[in-house]
Structure formats: structure tokens, C-alpha cells
Design a protein around this motif. Sequence first.
Motif, PDB file in Angstrom:
ATOM      1  N   ASP A  71      60.221  -5.807  15.427  1.00  0.00           N
ATOM      2  CA  ASP A  71      59.693  -4.515  14.992  1.00  0.00           C
ATOM      3  C   ASP A  71      59.285  -3.630  16.168  1.00  0.00           C
ATOM      4  O   ASP A  71      59.121  -2.414  16.000  1.00  0.00           O
ATOM      5  CB  ASP A  71      58.497  -4.710  14.069  1.00  0.00           C
ATOM      6  CG  ASP A  71      58.915  -5.206  12.696  1.00  0.00           C
ATOM      7  OD1 ASP A  71      60.124  -5.194  12.416  1.00  0.00           O
ATOM      8  OD2 ASP A  71      58.050  -5.605  11.897  1.00  0.00           O
ATOM      9  N   GLU A  72      59.098  -4.231  17.339  1.00  0.00           N
ATOM     10  CA  GLU A  72      58.857  -3.455  18.554  1.00  0.00           C
ATOM     11  C   GLU A  72      60.176  -3.059  19.214  1.00  0.00           C
ATOM     12  O   GLU A  72      60.386  -1.896  19.569  1.00  0.00           O
ATOM     13  CB  GLU A  72      58.016  -4.270  19.533  1.00  0.00           C
ATOM     14  CG  GLU A  72      56.658  -4.704  19.000  1.00  0.00           C
ATOM     15  CD  GLU A  72      55.884  -5.523  20.011  1.00  0.00           C
ATOM     16  OE1 GLU A  72      55.230  -4.922  20.876  1.00  0.00           O
ATOM     17  OE2 GLU A  72      55.948  -6.770  19.944  1.00  0.00           O
ATOM     18  N   SER A 132      53.559   3.336  23.188  1.00  0.00           N
ATOM     19  CA  SER A 132      52.695   3.194  22.015  1.00  0.00           C
ATOM     20  C   SER A 132      51.223   3.215  22.410  1.00  0.00           C
ATOM     21  O   SER A 132      50.387   3.806  21.719  1.00  0.00           O
ATOM     22  CB  SER A 132      53.029   1.894  21.275  1.00  0.00           C
ATOM     23  OG  SER A 132      52.262   1.759  20.099  1.00  0.00           O
ATOM     24  N   HIS A 172      46.760  -4.840  18.103  1.00  0.00           N
ATOM     25  CA  HIS A 172      47.886  -4.018  17.661  1.00  0.00           C
ATOM     26  C   HIS A 172      48.089  -2.785  18.528  1.00  0.00           C
ATOM     27  O   HIS A 172      49.208  -2.258  18.598  1.00  0.00           O
ATOM     28  CB  HIS A 172      47.704  -3.643  16.191  1.00  0.00           C
ATOM     29  CG  HIS A 172      47.851  -4.814  15.273  1.00  0.00           C
ATOM     30  ND1 HIS A 172      46.772  -5.583  14.864  1.00  0.00           N
ATOM     31  CD2 HIS A 172      48.948  -5.369  14.704  1.00  0.00           C
ATOM     32  CE1 HIS A 172      47.207  -6.549  14.084  1.00  0.00           C
ATOM     33  NE2 HIS A 172      48.513  -6.450  13.967  1.00  0.00           N
ATOM     34  N   THR A 175      50.718  -3.353  21.135  1.00  0.00           N
ATOM     35  CA  THR A 175      52.092  -3.571  20.682  1.00  0.00           C
ATOM     36  C   THR A 175      52.768  -2.225  20.449  1.00  0.00           C
ATOM     37  O   THR A 175      52.143  -1.175  20.550  1.00  0.00           O
ATOM     38  CB  THR A 175      52.124  -4.371  19.366  1.00  0.00           C
ATOM     39  OG1 THR A 175      51.642  -3.530  18.298  1.00  0.00           O
ATOM     40  CG2 THR A 175      51.270  -5.621  19.461  1.00  0.00           C
ATOM     41  N   PHE A 177      54.121  -1.737  17.426  1.00  0.00           N
ATOM     42  CA  PHE A 177      54.188  -1.666  15.970  1.00  0.00           C
ATOM     43  C   PHE A 177      53.846  -0.252  15.520  1.00  0.00           C
ATOM     44  O   PHE A 177      52.870   0.344  15.992  1.00  0.00           O
ATOM     45  CB  PHE A 177      53.219  -2.650  15.324  1.00  0.00           C
ATOM     46  CG  PHE A 177      53.594  -4.097  15.507  1.00  0.00           C
ATOM     47  CD1 PHE A 177      54.925  -4.471  15.574  1.00  0.00           C
ATOM     48  CD2 PHE A 177      52.628  -5.068  15.608  1.00  0.00           C
ATOM     49  CE1 PHE A 177      55.277  -5.805  15.738  1.00  0.00           C
ATOM     50  CE2 PHE A 177      52.965  -6.403  15.758  1.00  0.00           C
ATOM     51  CZ  PHE A 177      54.303  -6.772  15.832  1.00  0.00           C
ATOM     52  N   GLU A 178      54.593   0.260  14.578  1.00  0.00           N
ATOM     53  CA  GLU A 178      54.388   1.641  14.144  1.00  0.00           C
ATOM     54  C   GLU A 178      53.051   1.843  13.443  1.00  0.00           C
ATOM     55  O   GLU A 178      52.561   2.973  13.345  1.00  0.00           O
ATOM     56  CB  GLU A 178      55.538   2.114  13.250  1.00  0.00           C
ATOM     57  CG  GLU A 178      55.732   1.341  11.968  1.00  0.00           C
ATOM     58  CD  GLU A 178      56.701   0.179  12.105  1.00  0.00           C
ATOM     59  OE1 GLU A 178      57.310  -0.195  11.095  1.00  0.00           O
ATOM     60  OE2 GLU A 178      56.832  -0.359  13.224  1.00  0.00           O
ATOM     61  N   THR A 179      52.420   0.761  12.971  1.00  0.00           N
ATOM     62  CA  THR A 179      51.111   0.897  12.327  1.00  0.00           C
ATOM     63  C   THR A 179      50.059   1.426  13.297  1.00  0.00           C
ATOM     64  O   THR A 179      49.154   2.165  12.900  1.00  0.00           O
ATOM     65  CB  THR A 179      50.659  -0.452  11.734  1.00  0.00           C
ATOM     66  OG1 THR A 179      49.392  -0.279  11.107  1.00  0.00           O
ATOM     67  CG2 THR A 179      50.550  -1.533  12.795  1.00  0.00           C
ATOM     68  N   TYR A 218      54.710   5.629   9.621  1.00  0.00           N
ATOM     69  CA  TYR A 218      54.617   4.289   9.037  1.00  0.00           C
ATOM     70  C   TYR A 218      54.784   4.418   7.535  1.00  0.00           C
ATOM     71  O   TYR A 218      54.249   5.346   6.911  1.00  0.00           O
ATOM     72  CB  TYR A 218      53.263   3.678   9.392  1.00  0.00           C
ATOM     73  CG  TYR A 218      53.072   2.233   9.007  1.00  0.00           C
ATOM     74  CD1 TYR A 218      54.071   1.287   9.212  1.00  0.00           C
ATOM     75  CD2 TYR A 218      51.880   1.804   8.455  1.00  0.00           C
ATOM     76  CE1 TYR A 218      53.886  -0.043   8.873  1.00  0.00           C
ATOM     77  CE2 TYR A 218      51.675   0.469   8.120  1.00  0.00           C
ATOM     78  CZ  TYR A 218      52.682  -0.447   8.324  1.00  0.00           C
ATOM     79  OH  TYR A 218      52.492  -1.754   7.981  1.00  0.00           O
ATOM     80  N   HIS A 320      49.262 -11.638  13.990  1.00  0.00           N
ATOM     81  CA  HIS A 320      48.429 -10.461  13.767  1.00  0.00           C
ATOM     82  C   HIS A 320      46.937 -10.788  13.861  1.00  0.00           C
ATOM     83  O   HIS A 320      46.102  -9.991  13.424  1.00  0.00           O
ATOM     84  CB  HIS A 320      48.729  -9.852  12.402  1.00  0.00           C
ATOM     85  CG  HIS A 320      50.129  -9.332  12.269  1.00  0.00           C
ATOM     86  ND1 HIS A 320      50.625  -8.337  13.081  1.00  0.00           N
ATOM     87  CD2 HIS A 320      51.155  -9.681  11.443  1.00  0.00           C
ATOM     88  CE1 HIS A 320      51.880  -8.097  12.756  1.00  0.00           C
ATOM     89  NE2 HIS A 320      52.226  -8.895  11.775  1.00  0.00           N
ATOM     90  N   THR A 374      48.360  -5.049   9.064  1.00  0.00           N
ATOM     91  CA  THR A 374      49.242  -3.965   9.496  1.00  0.00           C
ATOM     92  C   THR A 374      49.211  -2.801   8.519  1.00  0.00           C
ATOM     93  O   THR A 374      49.359  -1.639   8.911  1.00  0.00           O
ATOM     94  CB  THR A 374      50.684  -4.466   9.649  1.00  0.00           C
ATOM     95  OG1 THR A 374      51.106  -5.081   8.425  1.00  0.00           O
ATOM     96  CG2 THR A 374      50.780  -5.471  10.782  1.00  0.00           C
TER      97      THR A 374
END
Length: 788
Positions: A71-72, A132, A172, A175, A177-179, A218, A320, A374
Amino acid sequence: MDFANESQPPLDLESENRPSEAPKPVSRVGAFFQRLKQRDLAFWLFLLALGLYLATRLIGLTHFPIYFFTDEAIQTQSMADLIANHYKDIQDVLFPSYFRNGEYANLSLSVYLQWLPLLIFGKSALVTRGTSVLITCIAALSVGLILRDIFQNKYWWAGTLFLSITPAWFLHSRTAFETAEFTAFYAGTLYFYLLYRYKSPKYIYLTFVFAAFAFYSYNPGQLIVPITALAFLISDWRYHWENRNTTLKGLPILLVMVIPYLRYRMEYPGAAYAHLHIIGSYLVEPISLLEKIQRYFSEYGFGLSPEYWYTPNNRDLPRHLMKNYGQILIATLPFTILGLAKILANLRESSNRNLLLTLLIMPVSSALIAISITRVLAFVVPAAILTAIGAERFLNWIQNPWPSASAENEKPTFSGKRIIFSLLILGLGGFAAFLAKQPVNQISLLALIFILLVQNWADFWSYFLNRKNASNRPRTGFISQTVLALTLFASLAGVNSYLLYDALKNGPLWYQDYGMGGLQYGAFQIFDAIKDYQRKHPTAQIIFSPNWANGTNIVAQFFYKDLPPFEIASVAGHITAKLPLDENTVFVMIPEEYAAAAEEPKFSDVHVEKIVSYPNGLPGFYFVRLKYSPQADELFAAEKAFRAALRESFVKIDGQAVKVRHSYLDAGDQEEAQSEAIKLLFDGDELSLAKTYEANPFVVELTFPTPRTVNGFSIVIGSAQAQITLKCYADENSQPVIYTFTGQGSIQQPKLSFDLPTATTVKKLTIEMFDPKTPSPTKVHIWEIKLR
């Protein structure tokens, strides 16, 4: 302050007749430094807090988290593919609104954010994550500025540090991650909305822009952002009406921002329902509406509970979590409760009301599926603000624990409203505490009830408890605000530094399931090991297992400029079918595959050439050479014959139990598994599927208890090309009437529908779905068959 008694300088009457001296010109740089000199301690602490925030994100960025997840990688890889394809996706759409991530399209702005970093620096895990991290600074800035500009908090800079030490955010925000990016843009939306509400209506334009960024960052934002907008619209409707002219001028911005989403929905009208099905939402399960409502509110309540946020949990996946930490540090819970009590006591104030609304809205989307960090990460933003508000209350009490003179001298009075409010607090709060099952939830609710009651009767406590000793106590506290501020900063900075130290030193060993179901460890290590092995063995033909992580093909493409110089496949393929295998073939296996290969009688001379270890020292990846054993051909032939036979079971079609014989399915050897898999073709769910293990065509033979008339049929085949043969038998011994059909499915239209030339009565019906583009052995997929 008494300005009348302040000493004044003597007037210089002659100066009125003298020409005034021209002020010395000050350069822009000089003016900038003059303004810096005028800044107070809080400003400098805020700058230090931001610096510390960045440092604790960027230091060791590729060492924690220890994985680099698909996901990254897909954020940058999707942009690389878009650039290579002249900014068109695989559907030939220019600048697509959304990008595919596995089975569904749920990536949007997070991909475009990687555009410039990719062009400047190329593909790099450090750059992808670093981009990010820089976006998440919006959240760190917004929390502090909301406390300064809206809540007038004396320790406003502490909000940034409280956010920084939140374990869920610490992990997070390191990372891609789009969250994390959604959380940052949502925090920016909240800040600019409050500026619109308190400073100037013109901030509504930036509110719209950041809300759109959050919406496209997201997938859960597609629900959270509109609900937030609706909540704010209702909360401040009078203010909106008073400033309707300014707000209406911003609607063109909003309409432009909506266009990409509308285009996507027109291209993929069923995407929302398909997404719920793929991620396993209970909303698409065959349960009653009442059960779904109960599940929703159960999940929603859990998403707000201190139990989930402040104590370690086993609900979220290890990747997570920070072991032995809650998603928010439990030491900050008392401050959060103090802050919550303060805003609950004054909900007439828009800022308090809207902060509470953001808190309550966060689990709305995640509760449709299941609460996970997330999906509810943005909860940390209002939580950090509440914590800073509570910390200020506590520090104010330390600085001056005694009430003001007016509070002591004015005798308080009883009122009906006060009594009713107290009874409501006791009744509703006590009932909620009674229903709460976990001790941390009960204690938190009881503490909140107590503080609300104390607030409600604060003037009584001040008057009756302090009146006797008023003359004997000091009027000011013993600790200055500066000392308290520096102490608080040092404490929070220390916690930030410790979190970084603990994560980098101990994080790799917190959880030791490094495989698919756990941390999915290996992206930073295994590709370097493969490159090194290929340099030393240039003739090696590597077959690399995909079973150590999700989307390993995406991760592999990320770490190579061009297509990876190896095949991504499991050794299981060479176990189920006899495939090319020579002395140059090298398998890179995970431990479970190596154990299976070592015991497989079809193989001999299983030789390990290299091992890449997990952080705990155990083998993680094996580089293996092997050969087929002398008895392999005989074993393959027996297994193929076993799979060639049609399986038998029963399915329900239009309420009838229909006997079915079908091709061997990719569902396991057990008869029960085969039987359950074939039922998916007739369950009425066009998102559930069955697929052959290797057969092409996919054969489905139906024998009805009584003859039935068939006028036509529909079949859901995805984006495959199909040659479909229908064999219609009037009885089981008659010659069939044969019809053939051809069609091409697509992502937008995966269902094909056909009419028979004439209504046909059948006792037995055979359906053969052949994919001419893929030679056997292959897996042929069918999602649904519907007769009419």
C-alpha cells in the motif's frame, strides 16, 4: 491597569517646529529578524515542537516500520506507470480520478502527491515515505494553530507534541499509507473551517480545498468528509446564512473538486457496493436489518471507547500496532477527560461544538465494516486538541489552585436548570457506565461524570470550602507559567525521543510473525539479496515466491527500474504440475514453502544455497535449487486424473435442489469445499466467484428434478473473453440441442446476457465456459449464472 498614574515624558514643544527625521530604511531580512525578536516563548516552543516532530519521523525512516508495504509502494508505482503511459491509465483515461489497488480502485490524491518527488528523486522508499511525512506536518501545524487561534490556549504548542507522542500517529505518520495523508488534510480542513467561523468568512475557500483533498486522499473520507460538512452546516447554520454571499462564491471551487469523483462514479457505478463486498462488510451479509443496525452501533461505540484507544489491543494487525502501547498513550487520558469536560460544559460555543462533532464522526465510516486504526486514524486530531485543553486546565490549577476573590465573596444560588443538568449527568452517565463492560471505559465515564458535576457546582465548592481559610492562603501560585511551559515541553520532548528510541531498537522484535498474516517483512532486505545473488550467479533463473506479502509484484516493480529480472511464482506451481526445471532454476521460498518442498516426493536433491534471516535470527527466505525425482511423472499423472473427474453435489436454483456436476475447483481437495464453492455461482451475489483449478473450459452440468423451460441466461465473467456452449437435454438419455455464444466482458460490464433462439425445455443442461485467450491449464472464473 491604571494608565492615569503612569509617568509621562516631558513634552518637547520645539520638536514640533523641527523637521522630522526620516526613519532609516530597514531591509526585508532585517524586518524579519525584528519580528522574530518580538516573538514570545510559546512561538519558539512551537518551532521546536515542529522540529522535534520532523526529527522523530525522519530519523530511521526505513528502519521503522520494518516493512515496506504494498500500500506504500503502489503510491509511487502507480504514478510511475501513469507517466510511462503518457498520463493515461490502462483504460486509456487521461489523468484518472482513481487508481486500482488490487481488486478495487481506491487510490487518488495520494498517487498524485508522489509525482514531483518521483520526477526529481526517482523511486525510493525513503522518498515515498518522506513525502508522506511532509504532508503529515499539516496535522502537526493545524493542531497547534487551532489551540492558539481558536481556543486561546496558553500552551498551544503542546498540541503538536501530544499528537506526536500518540503511538498510532507516530507509527502511521512514518509510512506512506494514505490514511496518514487523509488525517493531515482533515486537520487542515478543521483549522480553516474554524478560521472561517471565527476570523473571516473568506477562509471558506481554503476549507473547501482542504476538504476536497481529504475526500480524495482515502476511501473512508468519501463518507467522513460529507458527514462532517453536513454536521458543520447544521451546527453553524445561522452563521452560514449571515455569510451566504461569501459561501456561495466558493461553490464553483466545490463543484470543480466534485467533477473527478462524478467521472469515476459514471465509469464504475457499482464500485461502492463492490468495495464493501471485497473488504467483507457485514452490510452485504445475508443477515437481518436489525442485526446490521446492532452491529453498526456496536462497532461505532467501540470506535469511541477508551478501551480501544488507550489500552493495547489485539484487534488491529501487528503491522499497525506498537507493542504494549495503546493507540493513544494512556497517561494522557486524564487530560483528555478534563478537556472533554470543558467543551461539554459550553456547547453553545461553536468551536467546542464542532470539535465534539469531529470526534463523534470519526468512527462513522469504519463502523460499516469493523473498527480498525487505519480507518479511524483521524480521531487522533480532536483527541490531541482535547488533551492539550485538559493539560492547560491542569497546569492552570497548579499555577493558581485558589479561586478568585469574587468566587469567594459572592454567595452562589440554586437554580432548576442546574439541578436538572446534574440529574441528567448522573442518570445518562451512570447508565452508560453501567452498560460499559471494560474497566477503563467505566472509570473514564465515572471520571467524566465527576468532573462535570464539579464544574456544575464549582461556585458552591469555592464558596463553602475556601471561605474560612481565604485570609491565610497566597493569592498566586508558586510556579510561574514559564517554568510550567518549559517543564511540559521537556516532558513531552522526552516522551517523543523515547518513542523513537524504543521503535528503532525494539520495534523489529515486538511481533515475530513476519509473514503474510503479520508484518510482511522483507522488502528492504530480500531484493538486495536477490540482486547480490544474481551478480554472483548470472545464469540463475530465479523464481521468487509471492506468498510473503500482499501485492509482491507491485513491491518488486517498485525496487526495480524496469520489470524485475525474475519470475514471481511459488514452488507450489512445480508441485501441482510438471513445469520446466533445470540446474539454473533457483527458488526463493518462505519457510512454509521450503518445509513443503523438502517433504515433497516429487522433488529430490533439495539444496539450500542462501538464507535471509528475520530480525529474530530465524530463516525468512531460502534460496533453493532442486530436481524432480524419478517417480514425479507417475505422481503427476495420478493427480491430473483425479482432478479431471467432474465433482458432484447439489445447488439451489429457484428454490429447487438441482444436481450439479462440475470441473474441479480451486477450493481444496475436500468434497465439502468443492460443494460450497460451486454454490457461489447460484447464490445471487455477483461479487462471489468460483474458479477452476486448471480446467478450460469450466464445465457445469445441471440435472433438474423436473423439466424446466429455459429462454435465456446471464453469466458474470469479469473482463474475460468467452465462448459459451449450452447443451440442452430433454431427458437424460436424449441427444442435446446445442447453442453457442460468444462475448467479451469488461470491468464496467462484467455480465453477459443471451437469449435462446427458442424456448427450450430441459431436464439436463450443460454449460461450458471456454476462455480462448488462455490455454489450459488455467483458472477460468465465473461469478454468477442466472437462468431465465
